[in-house]
Design an enzyme around this catalytic site. Structure first.
Site, PDB file in Angstrom:
ATOM      1  CG  ASP A  87      -1.668  -1.320   1.407  1.00 35.29           C
ATOM      2  OD1 ASP A  87      -1.209  -2.349   0.845  1.00 35.29           O
ATOM      3  OD2 ASP A  87      -2.682  -1.336   2.110  1.00 35.29           O
ATOM      4  CD  GLU A 143      -7.082   0.898   0.453  1.00 30.77           C
ATOM      5  OE1 GLU A 143      -8.201   0.964  -0.058  1.00 30.77           O
ATOM      6  OE2 GLU A 143      -6.899   0.705   1.653  1.00 30.77           O
ATOM      7  CG  ASN A 144      -4.039   3.602   2.020  1.00 30.69           C
ATOM      8  OD1 ASN A 144      -3.663   2.434   2.118  1.00 30.69           O
ATOM      9  ND2 ASN A 144      -5.215   4.000   2.458  1.00 30.69           N
ATOM     10  CG  ASN A 203     -10.433  -0.095   3.391  1.00 31.15           C
ATOM     11  OD1 ASN A 203      -9.368  -0.557   2.968  1.00 31.15           O
ATOM     12  ND2 ASN A 203     -10.495   0.680   4.449  1.00 31.15           N
ATOM     13  CG  HIS A 204      -9.104   4.010   2.368  1.00 31.79           C
ATOM     14  ND1 HIS A 204      -9.902   4.848   3.109  1.00 31.79           N
ATOM     15  CD2 HIS A 204      -8.375   3.310   3.266  1.00 31.79           C
ATOM     16  CE1 HIS A 204      -9.661   4.682   4.400  1.00 31.79           C
ATOM     17  NE2 HIS A 204      -8.741   3.736   4.525  1.00 31.79           N
ATOM     18  CG  HIS A 258      -7.120  -4.049   0.999  1.00 31.41           C
ATOM     19  ND1 HIS A 258      -5.846  -3.541   0.849  1.00 31.41           N
ATOM     20  CD2 HIS A 258      -7.800  -3.106   1.704  1.00 31.41           C
ATOM     21  CE1 HIS A 258      -5.779  -2.350   1.422  1.00 31.41           C
ATOM     22  NE2 HIS A 258      -6.953  -2.061   1.954  1.00 31.41           N
ATOM     23  CG  HIS A 309      -6.618  -3.031   5.354  1.00 27.36           C
ATOM     24  ND1 HIS A 309      -7.087  -1.787   4.993  1.00 27.36           N
ATOM     25  CD2 HIS A 309      -7.119  -3.265   6.592  1.00 27.36           C
ATOM     26  CE1 HIS A 309      -7.856  -1.301   5.974  1.00 27.36           C
ATOM     27  NE2 HIS A 309      -7.882  -2.177   6.957  1.00 27.36           N
ATOM     28  CG  HIS A 361      -0.822   0.566   5.856  1.00 27.85           C
ATOM     29  ND1 HIS A 361      -1.082   1.917   5.871  1.00 27.85           N
ATOM     30  CD2 HIS A 361      -1.606   0.054   4.872  1.00 27.85           C
ATOM     31  CE1 HIS A 361      -1.977   2.219   4.948  1.00 27.85           C
ATOM     32  NE2 HIS A 361      -2.306   1.091   4.330  1.00 27.85           N
TER      33      HIS A 361
HETATM   34 FE   FE2 Z   1      -7.046  -0.456   3.270  1.00 31.74          FE
END
Ligand code: FE2
Length: 276
Positions: free
Chosen positions: A8, A39-40, A67-68, A153, A178, A180
């Site tokens: 991520d 995603e981040n 999710n983001h 994730h 997810h 991290h």
């Molecule tokens: Fe996430």
């Protein structure tokens, strides 16, 4: 075949490290196929079109999310224009974009990438196990795909381990994302599927999950949100894994962690460096 997965990407620091490091790693490892979870990447929340194209230009073949994915609202629109951007496969029917795709690797192999989202301690989406099963049924290993990489994730290591064993022998790799934080459980399962509970982030580890420490600490202490979470700006560690694939079977021969730059102990796949 050599698969490279990088975790991520968090904010500007993670992006800068990834954009600088990925082209070098592609060459250094002679990687055939690269997947990056992005995603981040936009200020810690979601992904923009500009950032997506930067990640692709730097050498990512596919960018996965989680999710983001919709935190930058523009993603709802531009995802339809980018075949190589995936959102979780187990979102409700009718969600923009797609959660799986078959992609050409540098060596000519067809790689199926599936992006799924866990449900334990997360939103109650469609069943990720059934969604992954559907993708494997539609495009099996050595039937439709030469290699299959699943980015799962998810928050809970139990759900990630269960997914890996569920597809063991039917997918090349299940890579957890997810949380991290890179885990030390990378292994090739009995059936030949490579697995790690979490690949870790590309971000500043002098942080709370890549974010400036003050606000998370304050929220734990007071239960009051006083400002937005902001990505930490220190030097990032690029985290991920390298997977050596047996071309005859499409299963994994070996998996090893990658941690480069920043504060974490450094690691690279020895099985690729020795051959170089
Ligand atoms: Fe996430």
């Amino acid at each position: 075949m050599r698969l490279l997965f990088l975790g991520d990407v968090v904010g500007r620091s993670g992006r800068a490290a990834l954009l600088e490091t990925l082209p070098k790693l592609r060459e250094r490892y002679a990687a055939d196929f690269v997947v990056v979870n992005g995603e981040n990447s936009a200020g810690g929340f979601g992904i923009s079109e500009v950032i997506l194209t930067e990640l692709l230009d730097a050498g990512a073949d596919v960018v996965t999310t989680g999710n983001h994915i919709w935190d930058q609202r523009e993603a709802l629109v531009f995802i339809e224009r980018y075949d190589r951007l995936l959102r979780p496969v187990n979102f409700p029917a009718g969600t923009p974009g797609k959660g799986a795709g078959l992609f050409k690797a540098a060596n000519g192999a067809d790689v199926l990438v599936v992006n799924a989202l866990g449900r334990v301690f997360m939103s109650d989406l469609d069943d990720p196990f059934r969604a992954v099963e559907d993708e494997l049924a539609a495009c099996g290993l050595k039937l439709g795909a030469d290699a299959i990489l699943i980015d799962f994730h998810a928050e809970a290591t139990s759900e990630k381990q269960a997914m890996a064993h569920f597809v063991d022998g039917r997918a090349t790799a299940v890579i957890g994302t997810h949380t991290h934080v890179p885990t030390a459980d990378e292994q090739v399962l009995n059936g030949g599927t490579a697995y790690i509970s979490d690949a870790g982030m590309c971000g500043d580890f002098d942080s709370v999950l890549g974010m400036d420490k003050e606000e998370p600490i304050s929220r734990f202490l007071t239960k009051i949100a006083s400002r937005r979470f902001a990505p930490s700006k220190g030097a990032a560690t690029v985290c991920g894994v390298g997977i050596e694939v047996d071309d005859a079977t499409g299963l994994a021969r070996a998996i090893a962690p990658i941690r480069l730059g920043g504060r974490l102990s450094q690691a690279e796949p020895a099985f690729w460096l020795e051959e170089a």
